[in-house]
Design an enzyme around this catalytic site. Structure first.
Site, short mmCIF file in Angstrom:
data_model
loop_
_atom_site.label_atom_id
_atom_site.label_comp_id
_atom_site.label_asym_id
_atom_site.label_seq_id
_atom_site.Cartn_x
_atom_site.Cartn_y
_atom_site.Cartn_z
N HIS A 444 23.98 19.70 -19.95
CA HIS A 444 22.59 19.23 -20.03
C HIS A 444 22.37 17.97 -19.20
CE1 HIS A 444 18.67 19.81 -21.60
NE2 HIS A 444 19.04 20.41 -22.73
N ASP A 448 17.68 20.26 -16.99
CA ASP A 448 17.02 20.49 -18.27
C ASP A 448 16.93 21.99 -18.54
OD1 ASP A 448 16.63 17.77 -18.73
OD2 ASP A 448 14.81 17.75 -17.50
#
Length: 473
Positions: A444, A448
């Site tokens: 992450h 995104d």
């Protein structure tokens, strides 16, 4: 006068600092040529042969089979510039090749001289009243190929050094077995069958005593070979029972390296997973049509790899790594595609270099080559490192989905489940279609959810409508 030169275990590269001696390829007194392999070692990444940069007569070896040596420790000594007493010819001079890299040489390895090996007893706990294991010299077959006939006092022919080690660790005398392979070759199934029989006999004699069990699925000593579409599960070899009801297995070699990498991935990478079901019917039809046209067969894994590289071209954020010290995301302009493969030695991830520049036929051939090398334990450290993205086809294990751990230091992994008939709404009507679950686990920090979702949706679109891929070619 001969000059005695010491050859030390070389720097194996890729951060490897030690190796285990699996099999000596020479004896003291043997004549070796420059760059001739002298020992087979197992590192945390691969099993490789180490070539000696000197030519001459072997005067000493350091370490028995099964011993771990650190990089820089003495391996052998070679007397150069001396004619051997047997009159086999002059040894090479003191000038070596300068080559100390595992798996590489400056010339083709010469044919090895045939010799009769002396017995070297190895102690071990008996599994069924067996004698101490003897004859721990090189096996008569490597990677499934039968070797020269054995003498009565020579080593027992086994299919691989790993089979010999399994017998040694469990105190089993290979001379008491009848091999079910070609010309009596002893297979892993033969050893496992004998160990299970010994365990049953031991349990009958001492019902409350814990007995080490050999793992495996074979029920009879029949030759078998792992199939590319159904890898066999890894079977770690147990050590001596430490306490009642406990069997301890060292985390070393391949298993230890995998454990360290997975633990580091979990510690350092904030991963997330998204998934989607896709109708793979048209992809399967396209592959059938391609293979019916003649020429080399195209594998499903190769088609999925082509889809992966096309998706990474659209979403390059996922073809990257994180430099934690510099706090930077490093994006790559090439795709070195790793693929997870389960072998008898554990989980390995061979890497297809420049997968983005290969067509389906080239990818199929490279997947097949690396899979076979993984199965036989001949992958080099270079073939196991440097990946930028991993494709994990866990559908071969008969499961639909998974949330895999990212192959550190990469940033993402695409998982593919099994393709099975399921009810599916197709063109407004309920139909039976070939459905697959796709999952993407990603770091992450590099992107995104929108980027990860876009990547996975594009992959699914290509699976459902292969013609979508043509727009990127």
């Amino acid at each position: 006068m001969a000059q005695v030169l010491e050859f030390k275990l070389p720097d194996l590269g890729e951060g490897l600092t030690e190796a285990e001696i699996v099999r000596w390829l020479v004896e003291v007194g043997d004549v070796v040529a420059i760059d001739q392999p002298v020992v087979e070692v197992e590192t945390a990444k691969a099993m490789v042969e180490v070539p000696c940069p000197y030519g001459g007569v072997v005067t000493a070896r350091f370490g028995e089979e099964g011993t771990e040596l650190p990089v820089g420790a003495p391996l052998i000594t070679v007397a150069v510039g001396e004619r051997p007493a047997s009159g086999e010819g002059d040894a090479a001079g003191a000038e070596g090749s300068g080559n100390v890299l595992v798996g590489y040489g400056t010339s083709e390895a010469p044919a090895r001289r045939r010799r009769v090996l002396r017995e070297r007893p190895v102690s071990g706990a008996s599994a069924a009243g067996s004698r101490a294991v003897t004859g721990q010299g090189p096996p008569a077959a490597v990677n499934g190929q039968a070797g020269a006939p054995e003498t009565e006092d020579g080593p027992v022919p086994v299919i691989s050094p790993l089979v010999r080690r399994l017998a040694r660790q469990n105190g089993l005398d290979l001379r008491e077995l009848t091999g079910s392979g070609p010309d009596g070759l002893i297979l892993r199934a033969d050893v496992e069958y004998a160990l299970r029989a010994a365990a049953r006999a031991g349990a009958a004699a001492q019902p409350h005593a814990p007995v080490p069990q050999a793992t495996g699925t074979a029920t009879a000593p029949q030759p078998s070979a792992p199939q590319p579409t159904a890898p066999q599960p890894f079977a770690p070899q147990p050590t001596v029972t430490a306490a009642h009801g406990e069997i301890r297995t060292p985390l070393k070699g391949i298993r230890g390296a995998v454990a360290d990498k997975l633990a580091r991935s979990r510690r350092e990478i904030p991963d997330a997973t998204c998934w989607v079901d896709a109708d793979a019917t048209e992809l399967m039809r396209a592959r059938t049509a391609m293979n019916a046209a003649g020429g080399p067969k195209i594998s499903l894994l190769a088609l999925l790899a082509r889809i992966c590289t096309a998706a990474l071209a659209r979403f390059p954020e996922l073809n990257s790594t994180v430099d934690a010290e510099a706090r930077e995301v490093v994006r790559f302009d090439h795709v070195h595609l790793g693929f997870a493969a389960q072998t008898d030695r554990g989980l390995v991830v061979p890497v297809v270099r420049d997968a983005h520049a290969r067509d389906a036929e080239s990818l199929t051939a490279e997947f097949a080559r690396l899979t076979e090398a993984g199965r036989t334990g001949t992958l080099t450290p270079a073939e196991l490192t440097g990946g930028t993205f991993t494709l994990n086809n866990y559908g071969v294990f008969g499961v639909d989905g998974s949330t895999p751990i990212i192959n550190h230091p990469e940033a993402a992994m695409l998982g593919v489940g099994r393709i099975i008939p399921k009810p599916w709404v197709h063109e407004g009507e309920l139909a039976v279609r070939q459905v697959v679950q796709l999952s993407l686990t990603f770091d992450h920090r590099v992107c995104d959810g929108g980027t990860a979702g876009g990547f996975l949706r594009y992959v699914a679109d290509c699976v459902e409508q292969p013609a979508v891929l043509l727009r990127t070619l």
